[in-house]
Design an enzyme around this catalytic site. Structure first.
Site, PDB file in Angstrom:
ATOM      1  N   MET A  20     -12.763  -7.341  15.997  1.00 48.79           N
ATOM      2  CA  MET A  20     -13.488  -7.973  14.889  1.00 48.79           C
ATOM      3  C   MET A  20     -12.791  -7.621  13.584  1.00 48.79           C
ATOM      4  SD  MET A  20     -17.443  -7.388  13.672  1.00 48.79           S
ATOM      5  CE  MET A  20     -17.234  -5.622  13.537  1.00 48.79           C
ATOM      6  N   ASP A  22     -12.937  -9.539   9.275  1.00 46.72           N
ATOM      7  CA  ASP A  22     -13.759  -9.822   8.086  1.00 46.72           C
ATOM      8  C   ASP A  22     -15.181 -10.334   8.387  1.00 46.72           C
ATOM      9  OD1 ASP A  22     -11.055  -9.792   7.507  1.00 46.72           O
ATOM     10  OD2 ASP A  22     -11.026 -11.734   6.541  1.00 46.72           O
ATOM     11  N   TRP A  81     -10.434 -19.053  10.059  1.00 43.09           N
ATOM     12  CA  TRP A  81     -10.338 -17.850   9.241  1.00 43.09           C
ATOM     13  C   TRP A  81     -11.520 -17.731   8.280  1.00 43.09           C
ATOM     14  CZ3 TRP A  81      -4.425 -17.124   7.874  1.00 43.09           C
ATOM     15  CH2 TRP A  81      -3.735 -16.849   9.060  1.00 43.09           C
ATOM     16  N   ASP A 234      -3.765  -7.712  -0.122  1.00 38.84           N
ATOM     17  CA  ASP A 234      -3.048  -7.764   1.151  1.00 38.84           C
ATOM     18  C   ASP A 234      -2.005  -6.646   1.231  1.00 38.84           C
ATOM     19  OD1 ASP A 234      -2.447  -8.794   3.585  1.00 38.84           O
ATOM     20  OD2 ASP A 234      -1.178 -10.410   2.855  1.00 38.84           O
TER      21      ASP A 234
HETATM   22  N1  DQQ Z   1      -8.438 -12.138   7.431  1.00 38.18           N
HETATM   23  C1  DQQ Z   1      -8.540 -13.550   7.691  1.00 38.18           C
HETATM   24  C2  DQQ Z   1      -7.947 -14.221   6.501  1.00 38.18           C
HETATM   25  C3  DQQ Z   1      -8.084 -13.192   5.450  1.00 38.18           C
HETATM   26  C4  DQQ Z   1      -7.792 -11.925   6.170  1.00 38.18           C
HETATM   27  C5  DQQ Z   1      -7.834 -13.852   8.990  1.00 38.18           C
HETATM   28  C6  DQQ Z   1      -8.297 -10.687   5.466  1.00 38.18           C
HETATM   29  O1  DQQ Z   1      -8.632 -15.427   6.178  1.00 38.18           O
HETATM   30  O2  DQQ Z   1      -7.225 -13.426   4.352  1.00 38.18           O
HETATM   31  O3  DQQ Z   1      -8.420 -13.164  10.049  1.00 38.18           O
HETATM   32  O4  DQQ Z   1      -8.494  -9.633   6.361  1.00 38.18           O
END
Ligand code: DQQ
Length: 509
Positions: A20, A22, A81, A234
């Protein structure tokens, strides 16, 4: 293997198995709190991203539901996402989410419930005209994601939504406007950007009241309102926020203090905490923050145990009227319903260098409230060189000063080989000014070699006359007896600290 897989948390939300990340689209509808989340149905490692779905009446006890959305269309075939929900004035619910499309381009898509009168919102329709936003000129095809909850323009005619991107190394928030969530126009310029912060993931944007106690719905603005802008960086996987002012006519947000701007100032949390998202709970007029707590185990161990990561206990977010410089977060009130078997320890005088065991029997979860008082004379009399203190780089709980560390040892075994100190550290400069830090030291938290172990924390504002209070939700991963120890390593004389109330919970889920 069998042993590893039953070592599960019970305080925190986690799926029955597998990976898991976000939290997505949290909302309250017809008596149920809904939580969606980034989920891999096939493995304990990221991939095949699908929207998991769970509901709860109290934000603490959850029921698992079938997946809300799976990657099955050209506009999201490589992953459904992150996204957010908006509740329209007539009660309709819309979700905007990022699709990783067939060409691995990040696009924004619209989805809505098939049956709004279903309290569980089991079925979701992806709008056949998706995508509704594609990367505009000048924006990288893989730097365009995670739309927020939408808010209304001042005339009530248009909806606005922001999402994160970057230009070179400047993290930015783009703003789009729409009337119907199907056709979107990119507004000129950006809402905000901060050089050097890199890609902004999971941007969040919401108002907080500077005068009232309650939370605010996302479209509220005007006198007595500030706006929080949050980005998940990020590059360093941390959630940074800043307080500022939003001008709905220019769609620009300006930080109160440019030195504490998004990505260079305050964080929501100094431990593992990422990709967070708030929502307005119209049931209890509060704003609630969810965040993803990533794994500290290695991927190999995740595969063995069959699951990875948890969501944090949701927190209520308000503006901190006392300092005016930050927000306050507190675990939602509902978690207190779990308290059982209260143990109280009062007026414990901690001698220099002492470790005081707090006998609480066996427990698997603890909700600890501890309050420490430092002897005033000692505080005034202590003089230090003022080298500066930093939780992460000043040697953790083993690094001793004249006024710290002191706090609690949790997850401690009888021999004190494994333990996790959570502590205050007061450092005093040559100018006589005291600074208080609140830190957690994981370096001895486990004897396992493949676990991330860091010391984290930050300086915290403590106002004149305030005690040093801490609230700790401690979740034991397996049912060995917990020894909770209040400890103290103060070296100056005539100082004392005490931790009067320790609460103990067993069988909480
Ligand atoms: N997780 C998602 C993205 C987001 C990232 C992909 C942040 O949409 O930018 O699983 O953890």
């Amino acid at each position: 293997n069998a042993m590893l897989s039953w070592q599960r948390t019970s305080y925190h939300f986690q799926p029955e198995r597998n990976w898991m990340n976000d939290p997505n689209g949290p909302l309250y509808h017809m008596g149920w709190y809904h939580l969606f989340y980034q989920y891999n149905p096939d493995s304990a490692i990221w991939g095949n991203i699908t929207w998991g779905h769970a509901v709860s009446e109290d934000l603490i006890h959850w029921l698992y539901l079938p997946f809300a959305m799976v990657p099955d269309r050209p506009f999201d075939i490589n992953g459904v996402w992150t996204g957010s929900a908006t509740i329209l004035p007539d009660g309709q619910i819309v979700i905007l989410y990022t699709g990783d499309d067939a060409d691995l381009v990040q696009v924004q898509n619209l989805a809505y419930p098939a049956n709004l009168s279903d309290p569980l919102l089991l079925d979701w329709i992806k709008y056949p005209g998706n995508p509704v936003m594609v990367p505009p000129p000048g924006i990288g095809l893989t730097d365009f994601r995670d739309p927020t909850t939408a808010w209304l323009s001042p005339d009530g005619e248009k909806w606005l939504v922001t999402l994160g991107s970057k230009i070179n190394k400047t993290g930015i928030a783009l703003v789009y406007e729409t009337e119907d969530f199907k056709s979107f126009q990119l507004l000129d310029g950006i809402m905000h950007g901060v050089p050097g912060t890199g890609m902004w993931e999971c941007v969040d944007f919401y108002p907080v009241s500077t005068v009232e106690e309650n939370g605010l719905d996302t479209s509220i603005n005007g006198p007595g309102v500030k706006h929080v802008l949050k980005a998940s960086l990020d590059d360093d996987k941390c959630d940074y926020y800043a307080l500022g002012t939003y001008d709905p006519y220019t769609n620009k947000w300006t930080p109160d203090n440019p030195e504490l701007d998004v990505g260079i100032g305050l964080r929501y949390d100094y431990g593992k905490y990422y990709a967070s998202k708030t929502f307005y709970d119209q049931n209890k007029q509060r704003r609630i923050l969810w965040g993803w707590i990533g794994e500290t185990d290695s991927q190999a161990t995740d595969l063995l145990k069959g699951w990875a990561s948890v969501q944090n206990i949701p927190r209520t977010v308000v503006f901190d009227k006392k300092t005016g410089t930050n927000i306050l977060q507190w675990p939602v009130k509902e978690v207190e319903e779990l308290r059982r078997d209260v143990s109280e320890f009062e007026n414990i005088k901690l001698e220099p260098g002492s470790i005081v065991p707090l006998k609480i029997g066996s427990a698997t979860q603890l909700d600890i409230i501890a309050s420490f008082e430092v002897d005033k004379d000692a505080l005034v009399a202590t003089v230090e060189a003022g080298v500066g203190y930093n939780c992460s780089t000043s040697g953790g709980a083993a690094g001793r000063g004249l006024l710290g560390p002191f706090g609690l040892l949790v997850f401690a075994d009888e021999s004190l080989t494994e333990l996790t100190p959570v502590y205050f550290y007061i450092s005093k400069g040559a100018d006589g000014k005291a600074e208080t830090h609140f830190c957690a030291d994981e370096t001895r938290s486990s004897e396992a070699p493949d676990v991330t172990k860091q010391v984290y924390g930050s300086k915290i504002p403590v106002l004149e006359g305030e005690k040093l209070s801490a609230r700790l939700l401690v979740c034991q991963m397996f049912s060995s007896p917990t020894v909770l120890i209040c400890y103290y390593r103060l070296l100056s004389l005539n100082s004392y600290l005490f931790c009067p109330k320790i609460m103990n919970i067993t069988h909480c889920t």
